[in-house]
Structures are given as structure tokens and as C-alpha cells.
Design a protein around this motif. Structure first.
Motif, short mmCIF file in Angstrom:
data_model
loop_
_atom_site.label_atom_id
_atom_site.label_comp_id
_atom_site.label_asym_id
_atom_site.label_seq_id
_atom_site.Cartn_x
_atom_site.Cartn_y
_atom_site.Cartn_z
N ASP A 241 4.04 17.70 13.25
CA ASP A 241 4.90 17.35 12.12
C ASP A 241 4.33 16.22 11.25
N VAL A 242 3.21 15.66 11.62
CA VAL A 242 2.60 14.59 10.80
C VAL A 242 2.20 15.16 9.44
N GLY A 243 2.62 14.48 8.38
CA GLY A 243 2.28 14.92 7.02
C GLY A 243 2.86 16.27 6.66
N ARG A 244 3.81 16.73 7.42
CA ARG A 244 4.37 18.06 7.20
C ARG A 244 5.15 18.12 5.89
N ASP A 245 4.97 19.21 5.13
CA ASP A 245 5.69 19.46 3.87
C ASP A 245 5.42 18.38 2.82
N TYR A 246 4.28 17.72 2.90
CA TYR A 246 3.99 16.67 1.93
C TYR A 246 3.79 17.22 0.53
N ASP A 247 3.33 18.48 0.42
CA ASP A 247 3.19 19.04 -0.93
C ASP A 247 4.56 19.07 -1.62
N ARG A 248 5.57 19.47 -0.86
CA ARG A 248 6.92 19.51 -1.44
C ARG A 248 7.43 18.11 -1.77
N ALA A 249 7.15 17.17 -0.87
CA ALA A 249 7.62 15.80 -1.10
C ALA A 249 6.95 15.19 -2.34
N VAL A 250 5.64 15.38 -2.44
CA VAL A 250 4.90 14.77 -3.56
C VAL A 250 5.35 15.40 -4.89
N ASP A 251 5.54 16.72 -4.89
CA ASP A 251 6.06 17.38 -6.11
C ASP A 251 7.42 16.81 -6.50
N ALA A 252 8.29 16.68 -5.51
CA ALA A 252 9.64 16.16 -5.80
C ALA A 252 9.55 14.73 -6.32
N MET A 253 8.70 13.92 -5.70
CA MET A 253 8.59 12.52 -6.12
C MET A 253 8.10 12.43 -7.56
N ARG A 254 7.13 13.27 -7.89
CA ARG A 254 6.63 13.27 -9.28
C ARG A 254 7.75 13.68 -10.24
N ASP A 255 8.54 14.69 -9.83
CA ASP A 255 9.68 15.11 -10.66
C ASP A 255 10.66 13.96 -10.88
N TRP A 256 10.83 13.16 -9.85
CA TRP A 256 11.77 12.04 -9.95
C TRP A 256 11.17 10.87 -10.72
N GLY A 257 9.92 10.96 -11.08
CA GLY A 257 9.29 9.87 -11.85
C GLY A 257 8.61 8.82 -10.99
N ILE A 258 8.28 9.19 -9.75
CA ILE A 258 7.62 8.24 -8.86
C ILE A 258 6.11 8.50 -8.90
N ASP A 259 5.31 7.47 -9.18
CA ASP A 259 3.87 7.70 -9.17
C ASP A 259 3.11 6.72 -8.28
N GLU A 260 3.87 5.90 -7.54
CA GLU A 260 3.23 4.96 -6.61
C GLU A 260 3.98 4.97 -5.29
N ILE A 261 3.26 4.69 -4.19
CA ILE A 261 3.96 4.49 -2.93
C ILE A 261 3.60 3.14 -2.33
N ALA A 262 4.52 2.69 -1.49
CA ALA A 262 4.37 1.37 -0.87
C ALA A 262 3.50 1.49 0.37
N VAL A 263 2.54 0.57 0.49
CA VAL A 263 1.75 0.46 1.71
C VAL A 263 1.95 -0.95 2.27
N PHE A 264 1.84 -1.07 3.57
CA PHE A 264 2.20 -2.32 4.23
C PHE A 264 1.12 -2.77 5.19
N GLU A 265 0.91 -4.07 5.20
CA GLU A 265 0.06 -4.68 6.21
C GLU A 265 0.66 -6.03 6.55
N ARG A 266 0.92 -6.23 7.85
CA ARG A 266 1.53 -7.48 8.33
C ARG A 266 2.73 -7.87 7.48
N ARG A 267 3.52 -6.91 7.20
CA ARG A 267 4.78 -7.06 6.47
C ARG A 267 4.60 -7.54 5.03
N SER A 268 3.40 -7.32 4.50
CA SER A 268 3.26 -7.57 3.08
C SER A 268 3.00 -6.23 2.39
N ARG A 269 3.65 -6.05 1.27
CA ARG A 269 3.66 -4.74 0.61
C ARG A 269 2.76 -4.73 -0.60
#
Ligand SMILES: [Zn+2]
Ligand SMILES: [Zn+2]
Length: 275
Positions: A241-269
Motif C-alpha cells: 500500500d506504500v504510495g498506492r493510488d498516488y496518481d489519483r491523489a496528485v491529480d486531485a491535489m492539482r485540481d484543488w490548487g495544491i502545487d507544493e507538499i510539506a516535507v519534514f526533518e527534525r520537526r522543521s517543515r
């Protein structure tokens, strides 16, 4: 960039089995292999807090009593010895904020995922301890769920809010409120806007009775309008299930106007381009 931060190395049903089998390099390799195939650049592990004996310092729910076997320090140490990001899926328990903060301080997490699985002691995504059976009225269930999610955001304990509309888990199999769902989302979105906590887009909903992404499009759009940051995860409990259905998620996110995702290291984003 694609991330999968909300991943469990232990399946839900294996109870006493296998801290030893789950937290091994061989098991991590199975997850990394699927992540590689799915183009997931950053894979993280976020085991359920209720897996750990130390969780019983926070809450003595009967489900937790039955699940809490592993050792949290050993978990952190193990994950740090792998290429995985170190996270944890921490339930928000109203009234236990100080104890949650103390427990979180013990680990050097890259991120903490906050979850609302319960309204008081009643579960939104389990047959056992079912919240609808307890409350009766779906209108009250939804209201209380999203108010609790708002409180979770305001607690400041979390970097990411998991599966933000988990209350829809059962889909058409259970009664849902008649009102426009945006009425229920409102307090949570307000808290998300105020606190800046990231909102998880999770493909797990596609594998549950509801059969859709968390969050629903209307909730996602309200979060976008509120200026929220988003994280992307599968909530995998098995390697496949890792990365499962990510094509659908990424399409939906783009539709919603999202073009960046948050990445984290030692609780800094930081924010990275999506995809
Ligand atoms: Zn969860
Ligand atoms: Zn999870």
C-alpha cells in the motif's frame, strides 16, 4: 517530490506478534522497494502510539490496553538506524496534552502526525466502541469529531493532521448528517488556518468503505482557501500500500490548487513542488 510519511511497519491485526518481525531491516527493505517503484522520494514510518506500552501513561482505553506491547524508545532507535524518516501517529486525547508533550519529547521525531480516532472513548473507524451507536445522531457525531480535530490543531502538539475527515469512514454503510458537510468542517478549518498545522491528503480512504480520499474535495478546498499546507501519505499498513493510488491523489491535489507538499526533518517543515 512525493512523500509517504504515514506508514505503519506493523499491520493492525498482528497484535502480540512481532515487534521483532516488524522492526527489522528486512521488513523496512520491503517497504523501501515499493516506495522506489512508486517514485516516493521520502518514506517515513509513523507507528500508532497505541502500539507502545508508554501510551498507557496517556490513556487506558481497553483497545490500547490490548495493543500496547512495543517499546517506544526501541522503536525510535530502530527507525533512526534505517533510511526512513522517523514519525509517530499520536492520538489527540483532550486533557492529556501535557503528558502527550512529555512523551513526544522522548523521541527525536522528524514529524508528529496527530489523529482523532475517537470521540471521548468511542471510535469513528472501528466496529468496536462505535461512536454512532453511543451518540445515535450523526449530526452530533460529525460536530463533535470536527470540534475535536480543531482542538487537536490548536494543541500545537502536531505537525500534520491525519486523515482529516476520518468520520466519513463508513461511507454509505452508516447514516450521515443531512446538512452540508461544510458546516462541520468550519471549526476545524478555522483552527488549521490559525495554527498552520499541515493537512494530510491520504489515499487510505480509497481502501475503506467510504471509497474516497481524505479529505473530501469541499474540505480540501476550504483548507486551500485558508492557506493550509498539505502533506501526502498512504497510511499503508503493508508494503503493497506504500504510495498506492498516488496518481489519483496528485491529480486531485492539482485540481484543488495544491502545487507544493510539506516535507519534514527534525520537526522543521519546508515545502517542495508536488509530484
Ligand atoms: Zn489513523
Ligand atoms: Zn495510520
Amino acid at each position: 517530490m512525493l512523500t509517504d510519511y504515514h506508514v505503519h511497519l506493523r499491520d493492525d491485526d498482528d497484535l502480540r506478534a512481532a515487534e521483532d518481525a516488524a522492526f527489522t531491516d528486512a521488513n523496512v527493505d520491503r517497504y523501501l522497494e515499493v516506495a522506489g517503484e512508486a517514485g516516493v522520494a521520502e518514506l517515513g514510518c509513523s507507528e500508532h502510539i497505541h502500539r507502545f506500552r508508554q501510551a498507557l501513561e496517556l490513556w487506558r482505553h481497553p483497545f490500547w490496553e490490548e495493543q500496547a506491547h512495543d517499546d517506544i524508545d526501541r522503536y525510535c532507535e530502530f527507525v533512526r538506524s534505517t533510511p526512513l524518516r522517523l514519525g509517530i501517529e499520536m492520538d489527540f486525547i483532550p486533557g492529556a496534552e501535557d503528558r502527550i508533550a512529555n512523551l513526544l519529547d522522548r523521541g527525536d521525531y522528524d514529524y508528529v502526525i496527530g489523529s482523532v480516532h475517537f470521540v471521548e472513548a468511542h471510535a469513528v473507524d472501528q466496529e468496536r466502541f462505535d461512536v454512532l451507536e453511543w451518540i445515535g445522531d450523526p449530526d452530533v457525531v460529525w460536530r463533535r469529531y470536527f470540534e475535536t480535530l480543531a482542538e487537536a490543531a490548536r494543541s500545537g502538539l502536531f505537525d500534520i493532521l491525519a486523515h482529516p475527515d476520518l468520520v466519513k469512514y463508513w461511507g454509505r454503510a452508516r447514516p450521515t448528517p443531512d446538512r452540508d458537510p461544510r458546516f462541520y468542517y468550519e471549526p476545524a478549518v478555522e483552527a488549521i488556518a490559525e495554527t498552520g498545522v499541515a493537512v494530510e491528503v491520504s489515499t487510505a480512504g480509497l481502501r475503506k468503505p467510504v471509497g474516497e480520499l481524505y479529505p473530501a474535495p469541499a474540505l480540501a478546498e476550504m483548507c486551500v482557501d485558508a492557506g493550509a499546507a498539505f502533506a501526502l501519505s498512504s497510511d499503508a499498513h503493508v508494503p503493497d500500500d506504500v504510495g498506492r493510488d498516488y496518481d489519483r491523489a496528485v491529480d486531485a491535489m492539482r485540481d484543488w490548487g495544491i502545487d507544493e507538499i510539506a516535507v519534514f526533518e527534525r520537526r522543521s517543515r519546508s515545502m517542495e513542488p508536488l509530484g
